[in-house]
Design a protein around this motif. Structure first.
Motif, short mmCIF file in Angstrom:
data_model
loop_
_atom_site.label_atom_id
_atom_site.label_comp_id
_atom_site.label_asym_id
_atom_site.label_seq_id
_atom_site.Cartn_x
_atom_site.Cartn_y
_atom_site.Cartn_z
N ALA A 114 62.87 34.28 52.31
CA ALA A 114 61.56 33.86 52.82
C ALA A 114 61.51 32.34 52.91
O ALA A 114 62.05 31.63 52.07
CB ALA A 114 60.45 34.37 51.91
N LEU A 115 60.85 31.84 53.95
CA LEU A 115 60.71 30.40 54.16
C LEU A 115 59.22 30.07 54.26
O LEU A 115 58.68 29.95 55.37
CB LEU A 115 61.45 29.96 55.42
CG LEU A 115 62.97 30.09 55.40
CD1 LEU A 115 63.55 29.75 56.76
CD2 LEU A 115 63.57 29.20 54.32
N PRO A 116 58.54 29.94 53.14
CA PRO A 116 57.11 29.63 53.19
C PRO A 116 56.85 28.25 53.77
O PRO A 116 57.62 27.31 53.54
CB PRO A 116 56.69 29.69 51.72
CG PRO A 116 57.95 29.41 50.96
CD PRO A 116 59.05 30.01 51.77
N PHE A 117 55.79 28.14 54.55
CA PHE A 117 55.40 26.88 55.17
C PHE A 117 56.56 26.30 55.99
O PHE A 117 56.82 25.09 55.97
CB PHE A 117 54.94 25.86 54.12
CG PHE A 117 54.05 26.43 53.06
CD1 PHE A 117 53.00 27.28 53.39
CD2 PHE A 117 54.26 26.15 51.72
CE1 PHE A 117 52.17 27.81 52.40
CE2 PHE A 117 53.44 26.67 50.73
CZ PHE A 117 52.40 27.51 51.07
N GLY A 118 57.28 27.17 56.69
CA GLY A 118 58.49 26.75 57.41
C GLY A 118 58.24 25.70 58.47
O GLY A 118 59.12 24.87 58.74
N TRP A 119 57.05 25.72 59.07
CA TRP A 119 56.76 24.74 60.13
C TRP A 119 56.87 23.32 59.61
O TRP A 119 57.27 22.41 60.35
CB TRP A 119 55.35 24.99 60.67
CG TRP A 119 54.82 23.85 61.50
CD1 TRP A 119 53.90 22.92 61.13
CD2 TRP A 119 55.21 23.51 62.84
NE1 TRP A 119 53.68 22.02 62.14
CE2 TRP A 119 54.47 22.36 63.20
CE3 TRP A 119 56.10 24.06 63.75
CZ2 TRP A 119 54.60 21.77 64.44
CZ3 TRP A 119 56.23 23.46 64.99
CH2 TRP A 119 55.48 22.34 65.33
N GLU A 120 56.53 23.11 58.34
CA GLU A 120 56.54 21.76 57.78
C GLU A 120 57.92 21.12 57.84
O GLU A 120 58.05 19.90 57.91
CB GLU A 120 56.05 21.80 56.33
CG GLU A 120 54.63 22.26 56.16
CD GLU A 120 53.63 21.31 56.78
OE1 GLU A 120 53.88 20.09 56.77
OE2 GLU A 120 52.60 21.78 57.29
N SER A 121 58.97 21.94 57.81
CA SER A 121 60.34 21.41 57.90
C SER A 121 60.94 21.64 59.27
O SER A 121 61.72 20.82 59.77
CB SER A 121 61.22 22.08 56.83
OG SER A 121 60.75 21.81 55.54
N TRP A 122 60.57 22.76 59.91
CA TRP A 122 61.19 23.12 61.20
C TRP A 122 60.89 22.09 62.28
O TRP A 122 61.78 21.67 63.02
CB TRP A 122 60.67 24.49 61.63
CG TRP A 122 61.23 24.95 62.94
CD1 TRP A 122 62.44 25.55 63.17
CD2 TRP A 122 60.60 24.85 64.23
NE1 TRP A 122 62.60 25.82 64.50
CE2 TRP A 122 61.48 25.41 65.18
CE3 TRP A 122 59.38 24.35 64.66
CZ2 TRP A 122 61.18 25.47 66.53
CZ3 TRP A 122 59.07 24.41 66.01
CH2 TRP A 122 59.97 24.96 66.93
N HIS A 123 59.65 21.63 62.37
CA HIS A 123 59.29 20.72 63.47
C HIS A 123 59.96 19.36 63.33
O HIS A 123 60.09 18.62 64.30
CB HIS A 123 57.77 20.56 63.53
CG HIS A 123 57.22 19.56 62.55
ND1 HIS A 123 57.00 19.87 61.22
CD2 HIS A 123 56.87 18.26 62.69
CE1 HIS A 123 56.53 18.82 60.60
NE2 HIS A 123 56.43 17.83 61.45
N ARG A 124 60.43 19.05 62.11
CA ARG A 124 61.06 17.75 61.90
C ARG A 124 62.47 17.69 62.49
O ARG A 124 63.02 16.61 62.65
CB ARG A 124 61.11 17.46 60.40
CG ARG A 124 59.74 17.30 59.77
CD ARG A 124 59.81 17.40 58.25
NE ARG A 124 60.79 16.49 57.70
CZ ARG A 124 60.60 15.19 57.54
NH1 ARG A 124 59.45 14.64 57.89
NH2 ARG A 124 61.55 14.43 57.02
N ALA A 125 63.04 18.86 62.79
CA ALA A 125 64.39 18.90 63.36
C ALA A 125 64.38 19.04 64.88
O ALA A 125 65.44 19.16 65.50
CB ALA A 125 65.18 20.06 62.74
N LEU A 126 63.20 19.03 65.49
CA LEU A 126 63.12 19.19 66.94
C LEU A 126 63.72 17.99 67.66
O LEU A 126 63.61 16.85 67.19
CB LEU A 126 61.66 19.37 67.37
CG LEU A 126 60.98 20.67 66.94
CD1 LEU A 126 59.52 20.66 67.35
CD2 LEU A 126 61.68 21.88 67.55
N PRO A 127 64.36 18.22 68.82
CA PRO A 127 64.93 17.10 69.59
C PRO A 127 63.84 16.12 70.03
O PRO A 127 62.74 16.51 70.37
CB PRO A 127 65.57 17.80 70.81
CG PRO A 127 65.75 19.22 70.39
CD PRO A 127 64.64 19.53 69.43
#
Length: 250
Positions: free
Chosen positions: A155-168
């Protein structure tokens, strides 16, 4: 009041005791009447269910606490983002008002009032921007790892908080954001100061020391913006209360 950690320790102790009792019961073999064995097995199973229920309730409560904390942090973050962005429009309005006043024949001394007004807005903007980033870092380094241990594996809780930081393009966007803020809160005051300096001969003598102080303040605000941006780019090891070490930067 019993803490969650104390609950967890107590539940572990109870489960170990139940396992030991069951092992001891199995070790007695034929010494225990079959009916009594069934009754004891039933009681042990019932006790285990009670332990699991208590553990579930404890986990559910902690998840609720973390979720509430997350929602409060995000609400605070959204409010600060809205207020922060409003300051940009306010600064534009101040600059436009000063420019219009000068075109209508107002004294260049208006620019001396423009500079501290814009710098004050820049200071408030920076304070809110810093809080916005700190909230994101708190979610990633404190709430996310604690929540992850309570959920199922993977499980990746609050995944958006880290995911959006890797966007191009994120780094380009951050550089553009810094350029805009420096232009609004530093370049505009610097331009106003340059205009004042270029017309010193037509202005009172006290303008020079006042303008000099405002120029120093402009440099300080610019440095604070640059320092804040550099600190957010530098990964920092943040130890969560739960014992995890995570890289957290903004």
């Amino acid at each position: 009041m019993t803490t969650f950690a104390e609950y967890a320790d107590e539940l572990t102790r109870v489960k170990d005791e139940l396992a030991a009792l069951e092992a001891e019961l199995d070790g007695l073999g034929d010494q225990v009447d079959p009916l009594d064995r069934i009754k004891l097995k039933f009681e042990i199973g019932k006790a285990r269910l009670d332990v699991l229920k208590t553990q579930y309730d404890t986990t559910k409560t902690e998840v609720g606490v973390l979720t509430t904390d997350f929602n409060q942090m995000k609400n605070e973050q959204h409010k600060r983002i809205g207020y922060r962005d409003t300051l940009i429009y306010t600064a534009f309005a101040v600059v436009a008002g000063a420019a219009y006043a000068i075109t209508q024949g107002a004294s260049l001394l208006v620019l001396l009032g423009l500079i501290p007004a814009v710098l004050s807005l820049g200071w408030i903007y920076l304070a809110n921007d810093t809080k916005v980033c700190e909230i994101g870092q708190y979610v990633r380094s404190e709430l996310a790892p604690r929540m992850k241990r309570l959920l199922s594996e993977g499980a990746l809780p609050f995944g958006w908080e880290s995911w959006h930081r890797a966007l191009p393009g994120r780094r380009t966007g951050k550089i553009g954001h810094l350029a805009v803020t420096l232009t609004i809160f530093c370049a505009f005051p610097a331009t106003a100061f340059a205009i004042v300096v270029g017309n010193l001969s037509t202005l009172p003598s006290w303008v020079f020391p006042v303008g000099g102080a405002e120029a120093i303040a402009t440099l300080c605000i610019g440095w604070l913006f640059l320092r804040a941006n550099l600190r957010r780019r530098t990964p920092q090891v943040v130890a969560a209360n739960t014992g995890d070490d995570l890289l957290a930067s903004d």
